[in-house]
Design an enzyme around this catalytic site. Structure first.
Site, PDB file in Angstrom:
ATOM      1  N   ASP A  13       0.809  -1.228   0.000  1.00  0.00           N
ATOM      2  CA  ASP A  13       0.000   0.000   0.000  1.00  0.00           C
ATOM      3  C   ASP A  13       0.836   1.268   0.000  1.00  0.00           C
ATOM      4  O   ASP A  13       0.436   2.305   0.546  1.00  0.00           O
ATOM      5  CB  ASP A  13      -0.962   0.007   1.205  1.00  0.00           C
ATOM      6  CG  ASP A  13      -1.891  -1.191   1.188  1.00  0.00           C
ATOM      7  OD1 ASP A  13      -2.265  -1.624   0.080  1.00  0.00           O
ATOM      8  OD2 ASP A  13      -2.232  -1.683   2.279  1.00  0.00           O
ATOM      9  N   GLY A  40      -4.639  -4.061  -3.840  1.00  0.00           N
ATOM     10  CA  GLY A  40      -5.605  -3.011  -4.151  1.00  0.00           C
ATOM     11  C   GLY A  40      -4.806  -1.789  -4.525  1.00  0.00           C
ATOM     12  O   GLY A  40      -4.142  -1.194  -3.678  1.00  0.00           O
ATOM     13  N   GLN A 228       1.881  -5.995  -3.329  1.00  0.00           N
ATOM     14  CA  GLN A 228       2.343  -6.141  -1.941  1.00  0.00           C
ATOM     15  C   GLN A 228       3.654  -5.362  -1.757  1.00  0.00           C
ATOM     16  O   GLN A 228       3.859  -4.381  -2.450  1.00  0.00           O
ATOM     17  CB  GLN A 228       2.501  -7.629  -1.558  1.00  0.00           C
ATOM     18  CG  GLN A 228       1.176  -8.381  -1.443  1.00  0.00           C
ATOM     19  CD  GLN A 228       0.598  -8.818  -2.775  1.00  0.00           C
ATOM     20  OE1 GLN A 228       1.253  -9.462  -3.561  1.00  0.00           O
ATOM     21  NE2 GLN A 228      -0.647  -8.445  -3.033  1.00  0.00           N
TER      22      GLN A 228
END
Ligand code: GDP
Ligand code: IMO
Ligand code: MG
Length: 434
Positions: A13, A40, A228
């Site tokens: 992230d 994401g 990741q």
């Protein structure tokens, strides 16, 4: 050589999606090389004069650029339902109008419904020892790949082939699911469902390795998008609190067929502070009002699961490790704007255990790492809002000193600074080049 890598330098992230979207302007092809929809990646671009947000879990972050080819390589684990949902959502919004833009490797492993069920069941059974996985079936799918019983995307094209492959696997999975008290799967229903997905995915499925090889031979510019982060690498991260793939730059090679000496620039992405989702040691974690402030101002809630992210100061000892093992040629620092308004900012430069032991990189025994205390350097903060800054010169002096100090400690240049979520909210010091 025209193969560049964007890799997460922390626990994920870091803003990889934003940076990849930005760099795509200078690339011809963008390739996701590992992970799955545990990722994401958030992109914010200007559309009709307004900021428009896209969250991608599987499709490479170059997809908003018309005409740039995007590849899901064989090292990625693909949940077909999620993949189709993402394709549909993009097409509805006017993106991905040409199916040629997206290539899915025929030998990418399929995340089957039993992988997700097992991921969730195992986590529940672990109780307070849980990893904190995203529950997307990532670990169980990679297990099957290593165990040489993966279902490939191309297997979804033929009912008989799929049924014959799944039958012996399902017998075992159903036993495991029954052990956990979970519902089991019916072979015929499962085959039917997965073949349905296969039919719809078919126009995108190709030999991705051959495509990548040919593009490199044509001297086209390839950008590899990590998912990741370095410390979540199954081999080099904070095991067992890791994901199940090789997230580091080396992962590009084994997952796409690009030789190790075929990589050019390797840009590591780090926030100006640090976050982690899920379990495992996090030496610079802040359980105080500064940590809460970072979470609120930085909107640190997962783009995949919505979980609040654990927040803390930037850890240059962990970054030193990330620079070394990725062969990082440049560092991109994101979310610098989130630190604005803090009186002082801290950088961890090493660790101690209070018993005379010191480390300048994280000890990779998690039991040891869990017991260390960070050694901090404290620097003056800055109060100005920096989201409108587009040139290095216009940053507050204290912000420049903070970044310069990081570059000195890490012995790597800062090549990009992000001061807001939008594509335009960026200071690019050094562009990718041929
Ligand atoms: P990724 O998984 O590495 O692509 O990162 P995520 O998308 O999961 O998380 C990064 C979050 O920070 C997203 O919500 C981005 O929109 C946001 N973001 C990225 N860069 C910046 C920045 O420089 N400033 C701020 N305030 N937000 C940013
Ligand atoms: P992006 O690409 C942050 C974490 C999970 C958990 C561990 C294992 O958006 O940076 P998994 O479901 O992979 O078996 O979970 O890894 N994790 C991530 N954390 N960002 C991610 O992806 C992550 N993908 C997995 O929270 O701790
Ligand atoms: Mg993310």
């Amino acid at each position: 050589m025209p193969a560049h890598v964007v890799v997460g330098a922390q626990w994920g992230d870091e803003g990889k999606g934003k940076v990849v979207d930005l760099y795509t302007e200078f690339a011809d092809v963008v390739v996701r090389y590992q992970g799955g929809n545990n990722a994401g990646h958030t992109l914010v671009v200007e559309r009709d004069g307004k900021p428009d947000k896209t969250v991608l879990h599987l499709i490479p972050s170059g997809i908003l650029h018309d005409g740039k080819r995007c590849v899901i390589a064989s090292g990625v684990v693909v949940d077909p339902a999620i993949c189709l949902g993402e394709i549909d959502a993009l097409q509805e919004r006017g993106y991905l109008q040409d199916p040629e833009q997206l290539i899915i490797a025929e030998d990418a492993s399929v995340i089957m419904p039993y992988h997700c069920a097992l991921d969730l069941a195992r986590e529940a059974a672990r109780g307070d020892q849980k990893i904190g996985t995203t529950g997307r079936g990532i670990g169980p799918c990679y297990e099957d790949r290593v165990a040489r019983r993966a279902i490939f995307v191309r297997d979804l094209f033929d009912r008989d082939v799929l049924r014959a492959k799944v039958a012996p696997i399902l017998a075992e999975k159903n036993m495991l699911l029954a052990h956990y008290g979970e519902e089991t799967y019916d072979l015929d229903e499962l085959t039917e469902q997965m073949c349905g997905y296969g039919e719809r995915l078919r126009p995108f499925v190709k030999d991705a390795r051959a495509f990548i090889r040919e593009e490199l031979q044509r001297d086209r510019q390839l950008l590899f998008e990590g998912a990741q982060g370095t410390l979540l690498d199954v081999g080099l991260g904070t095991y067992p609190f890791v994901t199940s793939s090789h997230t580091t730059a080396a992962g590009v090679c084994v997952n796409t067929g690009v030789a190790p000496n075929g990589l050019d620039q390797i840009v590591g992405i780090s926030k100006a502070y640090c976050t982690r989702v899920g379990g495992g040691p996090f030496p610079t974690e802040l359980d105080d009002e500064v940590g809460e402030r970072l979470r609120q101002v930085g909107n640190e809630f997962g783009s995949t699961t919505g979980r609040p992210r654990r927040c803390g100061w930037i850890d240059a000892a962990a970054l030193r490790y990330a620079v070394r093992i990725n062969g990082m040629t440049g560092l991109a620092v994101t979310k610098l704007d989130v630190l604005s308004g803090l009186e002082t900012v801290k950088i961890a430069v090493g660790y101690t255990d209070g018993q005379g032991n010191e480390w300048d990189e994280p000890p990779m025994n998690v039991d040891v790492l869990a017991g260390v205390e960070p050694v901090y350097e404290e620097m003056p903060g800055w109060s100005q809002d920096i989201t409108d800054v587009r040139q290095w010169e216009d940053l507050p002096t204290a912000a420049k000193r903070f970044l310069e100090r990081l570059a000195t400690i890490l012995e790597v240049p800062v090549v990009l600074v992000s001061v807001g979520p939008a594509r335009a909210e960026t200071i690019v010091m050094r562009q990718l080049h041929r």
